[in-house]
Design a protein around this motif. Structure first.
Motif, PDB file in Angstrom:
ATOM      1  N   TYR A  48       0.824  -1.203   0.000  1.00  0.00           N
ATOM      2  CA  TYR A  48       0.000   0.000   0.000  1.00  0.00           C
ATOM      3  C   TYR A  48       0.868   1.267   0.000  1.00  0.00           C
ATOM      4  O   TYR A  48       0.452   2.304  -0.520  1.00  0.00           O
ATOM      5  N   ALA A  49       2.057   1.187   0.581  1.00  0.00           N
ATOM      6  CA  ALA A  49       2.927   2.356   0.655  1.00  0.00           C
ATOM      7  C   ALA A  49       3.341   2.860  -0.720  1.00  0.00           C
ATOM      8  O   ALA A  49       3.740   4.022  -0.865  1.00  0.00           O
ATOM      9  N   ASP A  50       3.251   2.012  -1.733  1.00  0.00           N
ATOM     10  CA  ASP A  50       3.693   2.379  -3.082  1.00  0.00           C
ATOM     11  C   ASP A  50       2.622   3.090  -3.903  1.00  0.00           C
ATOM     12  O   ASP A  50       2.908   3.605  -4.980  1.00  0.00           O
ATOM     13  N   MET A  51       1.385   3.118  -3.450  1.00  0.00           N
ATOM     14  CA  MET A  51       0.287   3.481  -4.335  1.00  0.00           C
ATOM     15  C   MET A  51       0.226   4.968  -4.673  1.00  0.00           C
ATOM     16  O   MET A  51      -0.437   5.344  -5.644  1.00  0.00           O
ATOM     17  N   HIS A  52       0.905   5.833  -3.914  1.00  0.00           N
ATOM     18  CA  HIS A  52       0.831   7.254  -4.253  1.00  0.00           C
ATOM     19  C   HIS A  52       1.419   7.524  -5.630  1.00  0.00           C
ATOM     20  O   HIS A  52       0.980   8.437  -6.335  1.00  0.00           O
ATOM     21  N   ARG A  53       2.391   6.714  -6.066  1.00  0.00           N
ATOM     22  CA  ARG A  53       2.951   6.884  -7.408  1.00  0.00           C
ATOM     23  C   ARG A  53       1.915   6.488  -8.472  1.00  0.00           C
ATOM     24  O   ARG A  53       1.858   7.084  -9.545  1.00  0.00           O
ATOM     25  N   ALA A  54       1.119   5.478  -8.171  1.00  0.00           N
ATOM     26  CA  ALA A  54       0.072   5.070  -9.108  1.00  0.00           C
ATOM     27  C   ALA A  54      -0.956   6.189  -9.287  1.00  0.00           C
ATOM     28  O   ALA A  54      -1.418   6.470 -10.402  1.00  0.00           O
ATOM     29  N   TYR A  55      -1.295   6.877  -8.191  1.00  0.00           N
ATOM     30  CA  TYR A  55      -2.229   8.001  -8.268  1.00  0.00           C
ATOM     31  C   TYR A  55      -1.654   9.108  -9.148  1.00  0.00           C
ATOM     32  O   TYR A  55      -2.360   9.686  -9.987  1.00  0.00           O
ATOM     33  N   ARG A  56      -0.405   9.434  -8.935  1.00  0.00           N
ATOM     34  CA  ARG A  56       0.216  10.502  -9.730  1.00  0.00           C
ATOM     35  C   ARG A  56       0.254  10.143 -11.210  1.00  0.00           C
ATOM     36  O   ARG A  56       0.057  10.997 -12.074  1.00  0.00           O
ATOM     37  N   TRP A  57       0.520   8.861 -11.495  1.00  0.00           N
ATOM     38  CA  TRP A  57       0.536   8.429 -12.898  1.00  0.00           C
ATOM     39  C   TRP A  57      -0.858   8.566 -13.509  1.00  0.00           C
ATOM     40  O   TRP A  57      -1.001   9.018 -14.651  1.00  0.00           O
ATOM     41  N   LEU A  58      -1.892   8.182 -12.754  1.00  0.00           N
ATOM     42  CA  LEU A  58      -3.257   8.307 -13.250  1.00  0.00           C
ATOM     43  C   LEU A  58      -3.578   9.751 -13.638  1.00  0.00           C
ATOM     44  O   LEU A  58      -4.129  10.020 -14.712  1.00  0.00           O
ATOM     45  N   TYR A  59      -3.239  10.685 -12.752  1.00  0.00           N
ATOM     46  CA  TYR A  59      -3.570  12.090 -12.977  1.00  0.00           C
ATOM     47  C   TYR A  59      -2.667  12.743 -14.026  1.00  0.00           C
ATOM     48  O   TYR A  59      -3.138  13.507 -14.868  1.00  0.00           O
ATOM     49  N   ALA A  60      -1.366  12.458 -13.966  1.00  0.00           N
ATOM     50  CA  ALA A  60      -0.418  13.184 -14.818  1.00  0.00           C
ATOM     51  C   ALA A  60      -0.258  12.579 -16.197  1.00  0.00           C
ATOM     52  O   ALA A  60       0.039  13.299 -17.158  1.00  0.00           O
ATOM     53  N   GLU A  61      -0.432  11.268 -16.325  1.00  0.00           N
ATOM     54  CA  GLU A  61      -0.172  10.609 -17.602  1.00  0.00           C
ATOM     55  C   GLU A  61      -1.457  10.074 -18.251  1.00  0.00           C
ATOM     56  O   GLU A  61      -1.771  10.408 -19.396  1.00  0.00           O
ATOM     57  N   TRP A  62      -2.194   9.264 -17.512  1.00  0.00           N
ATOM     58  CA  TRP A  62      -3.342   8.592 -18.134  1.00  0.00           C
ATOM     59  C   TRP A  62      -4.477   9.564 -18.425  1.00  0.00           C
ATOM     60  O   TRP A  62      -5.024   9.572 -19.535  1.00  0.00           O
ATOM     61  N   LEU A  63      -4.844  10.395 -17.452  1.00  0.00           N
ATOM     62  CA  LEU A  63      -6.012  11.258 -17.599  1.00  0.00           C
ATOM     63  C   LEU A  63      -5.873  12.238 -18.766  1.00  0.00           C
ATOM     64  O   LEU A  63      -6.781  12.319 -19.610  1.00  0.00           O
ATOM     65  N   PRO A  64      -4.767  12.979 -18.916  1.00  0.00           N
ATOM     66  CA  PRO A  64      -4.663  13.905 -20.054  1.00  0.00           C
ATOM     67  C   PRO A  64      -4.710  13.186 -21.399  1.00  0.00           C
ATOM     68  O   PRO A  64      -5.311  13.678 -22.358  1.00  0.00           O
ATOM     69  N   ALA A  65      -4.069  12.023 -21.474  1.00  0.00           N
ATOM     70  CA  ALA A  65      -4.026  11.303 -22.749  1.00  0.00           C
ATOM     71  C   ALA A  65      -5.350  10.632 -23.071  1.00  0.00           C
ATOM     72  O   ALA A  65      -5.646  10.359 -24.236  1.00  0.00           O
TER      73      ALA A  65
END
Length: 283
Positions: free
Chosen positions: A231-248
């Motif tokens: 669970y400690a790793d998931m903040h990077r997954a959130y950032r990827w969702l917002y910064a990479e996946w969502l705009p594209a």
């Protein structure tokens, strides 16, 4: 005293024990002291705690300390030796050994190469092959939960209270889904003010019933990212969702709250094998 009354007493006492454990992780937790807090003999309270929580109190303490340590290793620059000492280990060697057993690699290497590192600057076209993400339609749900205020890494305190309460009241079922709902952005809101709620599905209960409360989940489309790892790793997954996946993707964020569904349990699953679905609401 009938059975319902007895379990209500156990619920209150073990809730005190669970709260004490979470609030005193930096201290030496004497099992005799926990028995005093539970107002039961050591002989009996260990058995009741395990029957309700599915693990011994000592196992709970070890799991929570390692969970907190993993978060501190990933998110901060605190020295590994200081984290080991804060986690109650007598020396760095023993901490390294226990951490590697749970997380698959020593803490210093985990800081650099843990599963959180997969999300660093990954182009979208490559990420879609690496990460399991899909757009799904979710039906409206009404969850039963216990609210939590503070660091999201410490929502386990609310989950302990939730499951202890459900088991003590005879409301727990084998088909319950475990869900955490998160209302604030941890990059903006101070950790002490973060609001979340630890929830399960499938509980029929009256509206009154502290500490339990209802939590609705809006139906609609969600981007769902499956995360494998601590669970400690998931903040990077959130950032990827917002910064990479969502705009594209060309999509916009919906008004609902984000939530996570935990597909297995940290009580009986190694941290490296934990599966979490992260739900991002879409307009």
């Amino acid at each position: 005293m009938n059975g319902d009354t007895a379990w209500a007493i156990y619920e209150t006492r073990l809730r005190r024990v669970s709260a004490y454990i979470h609030d005193h992780l930096d201290e030496e937790l004497d099992m005799g002291r926990l028995a005093e807090i539970a107002c039961m003999s050591s002989y009996h309270w260990h058995r009741i705690y395990r029957a309700i929580h599915g693990e011994t109190a000592a196992m709970t303490v070890k799991r929570l300390r390692l969970h907190r340590a993993a978060g501190e290793i990933v998110r901060g620059d605190l020295a590994i030796g200081d984290i080991a000492k804060r986690s109650g280990y007598p020396n760095l060697q023993s901490f390294n050994r226990i951490f590697k057993t749970a997380y698959g690699m020593p803490p210093a290497r985990y800081r650099k190469e843990g599963s959180h590192s997969l999300f660093n600057a990954v182009p979208l076209e490559k990420a879609t092959d690496m990460f399991d993400i899909a757009v799904k339609t979710v039906s409206p749900m009404t969850l039963t939960g216990v609210p939590h205020r503070g660091s999201y890494m410490l929502i386990s305190k609310a989950f302990e209270t939730l499951f202890g309460t459900l088991h003590a009241r005879g409301l727990a079922g084998p088909d319950m889904r475990m869900i955490g709902v998160y209302f604030d952005d941890p990059d903006i809101v101070p950790a002490d003010n973060l609001r979340s709620i630890a929830c399960v599905t499938g509980v029929v209960m009256p509206m009154e019933g502290e500490p339990l409360q209802r939590q609705p989940i809006a139906g609609g489309e969600y981007a769902v990212l499956r995360h494998k790892g601590p669970y400690a790793d998931m903040h990077r997954a959130y950032r990827w969702l917002y910064a990479e996946w969502l705009p594209a993707s060309g999509r916009q964020i919906g008004d609902g709250a984000m939530f996570e569904e935990y597909l297995n349990s940290p009580r009986d699953t190694p941290p490296t094998e934990l599966l979490t679905d992260i739900y991002l609401p879409l307009a």
